[in-house]
Design an enzyme around this catalytic site. Structure first.
Site: not given
Length: 215
Positions: A35-36, A79, A81, A100
């Site tokens: 997750g981020n 991250t 992402e 996220h």
């Protein structure tokens, strides 16, 4: 905007990332280093959670800060992402926070239906707050394709499901984004518990509730 005001804004945003990262971790919506999160500041830069960190164990000092091209300006390596988060901010100018998660029930649902499926809605709050949540196909984490999926999915909703991956939820601040992620996960839990027997909201009721959504 003065430097003092910008400093205070960034300081509060860092605290918010730490607070809500711990909230998600304690709830089990993220596990390990999965997750981020990110917050867009008024100067156009973005604070992101760093790679490899458990969201429940962050400090304000470990947060990464990047520009809108993904260049690291300060802090730890962000991250992977980053493209996903920047895609959101390009697509939704009114969004200032992205959440996220890899929440279990949402991932399970998104991985058992075809891409393009719109998640059936079980409760009024999903329709009124989040909107029509679409399932997008699989793309490699950190890829530009994943960012494009997110851009497409957020055209008419405040969240999108990514097959075999997770949820991307957005809001005016991190509290709102986390709330959206919770709505999606809770809806997925109800669908799983209902095992095909759950009476979902009718198209008429959903259409009425969608009038309340703020995109």
């Amino acid at each position: 905007m003065s430097e003092q005001v910008l400093y205070q804004e960034e300081h509060l945003a860092r605290l918010s990332l730490v607070q809500w990262g711990k909230e998600l971790y304690d709830q089990g919506l993220v596990k390990g280093s999965g997750g981020n999160l990110s917050i867009r500041l008024s100067d156009g830069t973005v604070l992101l959670t760093p790679t490899g960190f458990f969201l429940g164990h962050m400090t304000p000092e470990c947060i990464s800060r990047c520009d809108m091209q993904g260049n690291l300006l300060s802090g730890n390596k962000p991250t992977k992402e980053v493209p996903l988060h920047l895609a959101v901010y390009r697509t939704r100018p009114n969004v200032h926070a992205v959440c996220h998660t890899h929440s279990v029930y949402a991932v399970a649902y998104a991985s058992t239906v075809e891409p393009g499926t719109v998640m059936p809605i079980c409760t009024p709050s999903v329709a009124a707050k989040v909107g029509l949540v679409e399932v997008k196909g699989y793309a490699h984490p950190g890829s530009e394709q994943l960012g494009r999926f997110v851009e497409e999915g957020l055209q008419r909703s405040n969240a999108v499901l990514l097959a075999n991956h997770g949820v991307v939820a957005v809001g005016k601040d991190m509290e709102a984004a986390v709330s959206m992620a919770n709505e999606v996960e809770n809806n997925a839990i109800l669908l799983a518990l209902g095992a095909g027997r759950l009476h979902i909201l009718s198209e008429e009721n959903v259409a009425h509730l969608l009038k309340k959504i703020a995109l």
